[in-house]
Design a protein around this motif. Structure first.
Motif, short mmCIF file in Angstrom:
data_model
loop_
_atom_site.label_atom_id
_atom_site.label_comp_id
_atom_site.label_asym_id
_atom_site.label_seq_id
_atom_site.Cartn_x
_atom_site.Cartn_y
_atom_site.Cartn_z
N VAL A 48 0.83 -1.21 0.00
CA VAL A 48 0.00 0.00 0.00
C VAL A 48 0.86 1.26 0.00
CG1 VAL A 48 -1.77 1.26 1.29
CG2 VAL A 48 -1.81 -1.25 1.24
N GLY A 49 0.41 2.28 -0.74
CA GLY A 49 1.03 3.59 -0.67
C GLY A 49 2.41 3.70 -1.30
N GLN A 50 2.73 2.79 -2.23
CA GLN A 50 4.02 2.84 -2.91
C GLN A 50 3.89 3.61 -4.22
OE1 GLN A 50 6.98 1.84 -1.59
NE2 GLN A 50 5.74 1.48 0.23
N GLN A 51 4.88 4.44 -4.50
CA GLN A 51 4.83 5.31 -5.68
C GLN A 51 5.35 4.61 -6.93
OE1 GLN A 51 7.61 8.70 -6.24
NE2 GLN A 51 5.78 9.98 -6.31
N LEU A 52 4.65 4.85 -8.03
CA LEU A 52 5.11 4.48 -9.36
C LEU A 52 5.15 5.73 -10.21
CD1 LEU A 52 2.85 2.04 -8.43
CD2 LEU A 52 4.11 0.94 -10.28
N LYS A 53 6.12 5.81 -11.12
CA LYS A 53 6.34 7.04 -11.86
C LYS A 53 6.69 6.71 -13.31
CE LYS A 53 8.77 10.04 -9.67
NZ LYS A 53 9.94 10.70 -9.03
N ILE A 54 6.17 7.52 -14.23
CA ILE A 54 6.55 7.44 -15.64
C ILE A 54 7.43 8.62 -15.99
CG2 ILE A 54 5.75 7.63 -18.03
CD1 ILE A 54 5.16 4.95 -17.07
N SER A 55 8.60 8.33 -16.55
CA SER A 55 9.54 9.39 -16.95
C SER A 55 9.79 9.31 -18.45
CB SER A 55 10.86 9.26 -16.18
OG SER A 55 10.65 9.35 -14.79
N GLU A 56 10.00 10.48 -19.03
CA GLU A 56 10.21 10.59 -20.48
C GLU A 56 11.68 10.90 -20.76
OE1 GLU A 56 7.66 12.65 -24.03
OE2 GLU A 56 8.26 13.95 -22.37
N TYR A 57 12.25 10.18 -21.72
CA TYR A 57 13.64 10.36 -22.10
C TYR A 57 13.73 10.50 -23.62
CZ TYR A 57 14.79 8.59 -17.43
OH TYR A 57 14.89 8.40 -16.07
N THR A 77 1.70 7.86 -9.49
CA THR A 77 0.55 7.45 -8.72
C THR A 77 1.02 6.66 -7.51
OG1 THR A 77 -1.66 6.43 -8.86
CG2 THR A 77 0.17 5.23 -9.85
N LEU A 78 0.09 6.38 -6.60
CA LEU A 78 0.35 5.55 -5.43
C LEU A 78 -0.56 4.33 -5.46
CD1 LEU A 78 0.51 8.27 -2.61
CD2 LEU A 78 2.45 7.20 -3.78
N THR A 79 -0.06 3.21 -4.98
CA THR A 79 -0.91 2.04 -4.87
C THR A 79 -1.98 2.29 -3.80
OG1 THR A 79 0.63 1.04 -3.28
CG2 THR A 79 0.89 0.43 -5.60
N ASN A 80 -3.18 1.77 -4.04
CA ASN A 80 -4.28 2.01 -3.11
C ASN A 80 -4.28 0.98 -1.98
OD1 ASN A 80 -5.45 -0.35 -4.10
ND2 ASN A 80 -6.93 0.72 -5.39
N SER A 81 -5.36 0.95 -1.22
CA SER A 81 -5.41 0.09 -0.03
C SER A 81 -5.38 -1.40 -0.36
CB SER A 81 -6.67 0.41 0.79
OG SER A 81 -7.84 0.18 0.02
N GLU A 82 -5.63 -1.72 -1.62
CA GLU A 82 -5.57 -3.12 -2.05
C GLU A 82 -4.33 -3.40 -2.90
OE1 GLU A 82 -7.59 -5.58 -1.12
OE2 GLU A 82 -8.54 -4.15 0.24
N GLY A 83 -3.46 -2.40 -3.01
CA GLY A 83 -2.23 -2.58 -3.78
C GLY A 83 -2.36 -2.30 -5.26
N TYR A 84 -3.54 -1.90 -5.72
CA TYR A 84 -3.75 -1.65 -7.15
C TYR A 84 -3.30 -0.24 -7.53
CZ TYR A 84 -6.61 -5.88 -7.37
OH TYR A 84 -7.04 -7.17 -7.32
N PHE A 85 -2.89 -0.09 -8.78
CA PHE A 85 -2.58 1.22 -9.35
C PHE A 85 -3.14 1.28 -10.76
CE2 PHE A 85 0.94 -1.62 -10.18
CZ PHE A 85 1.23 -1.43 -11.52
#
Length: 231
Positions: A48-57, A77-85
């Motif tokens: 829960v609450g882990q960040q994922l990020k998209i970066s452009e190169y 974004t952050l994963t929600n209470s069920e781990g989904y993003f």
């Protein structure tokens, strides 16, 4: 003369290749959905609450070693209470490479899964799931016997992967407290290293049994000089 013409031909071909490479930026406005789940299947709990990020190169023209230029972070974004993003990023027209990254702290084992993932099929939904393992803290209560020589003693636990030198043991007869992390379901080895005056490395190992708990636990460790062996 033919050799000179051939050389100029190769040069023109190479310059043409660079010019084409410089025009490879993806069009702006392409929307790509990225979704999935972060889950700990071993303990059957979401992450829960882990960040994922998209970066452009942008790939650097003429680079034969995969060099890239960072353009910008497009979305996160952050994963929600069920781990989904589930989020959507949009190309800017300035780049041609899009990387998904996640940021975890020392309390997870990534199980060898890549921390950077290239999103290749722009405009198509991209689903990816992560299976990580929660790690739980253990306080090591460590004392070096007064007969221990060749200080400092370095600690090398399985987790975290990087254990700074500030945690070295530099005195004998003193109880040190050092925090490591462990998979509560399995045992792990904790290695202690030192270097003799002649450069010979030595080590000793302590086995930490499975704790089988999410609570903070403690392990008392007492090390003698004779515990170390050459390696």
């Amino acid at each position: 003369m033919k050799f000179i013409i051939f050389k100029f031909g190769l040069l023109a071909l190479f310059l043409s290749f660079l010019e084409c490479e410089d025009d490879l930026q993806d069009p702006s406005g392409i929307e790509t959905r990225v979704y999935g789940r972060m889950y700990d299947s071993q303990n059957e709990i979401p992450i829960v609450g882990q960040q994922l990020k998209i970066s452009e190169y942008n790939r650097i023209p003429g680079s034969f070693y995969g060099n890239t230029e960072f353009i910008q972070h497009l979305d996160s974004t952050l994963t929600n209470s069920e781990g989904y993003f589930d989020f959507t990023f949009t190309t800017s027209g300035l780049g041609d490479l899009y990387i998904l990254t996640y940021q975890l702290n020392d309390q997870f084992n990534t199980m060898g899964q890549d921390a950077t993932i290239e999103i290749e099929d722009l405009g198509e939904p991209y689903e990816i799931d992560f299976d990580f393992t929660h790690l739980y803290p253990v306080n090591l209560k460590i004392t070096l016997d007064s007969n221990v020589q060749f200080l400092p003693v370095r600690i090398n636990p399985q987790f975290p992967l990087y254990y700074p030198s500030s945690n070295n043991l530099t005195q004998t007869g003193v109880e040190y407290t050092r925090t490591i992390y462990t998979n509560k379901n399995s045992s792990q080895n904790i290695w202690f290293y030192r270097t003799k005056n002649d450069g010979q490395g030595q080590r000793t190992v302590i086995n930490l049994p499975a704790t089988n708990t999410t609570d903070l636990t403690e392990l008392n460790i007492y090390i003698n000089n004779d515990d170390f062996v050459d390696f």
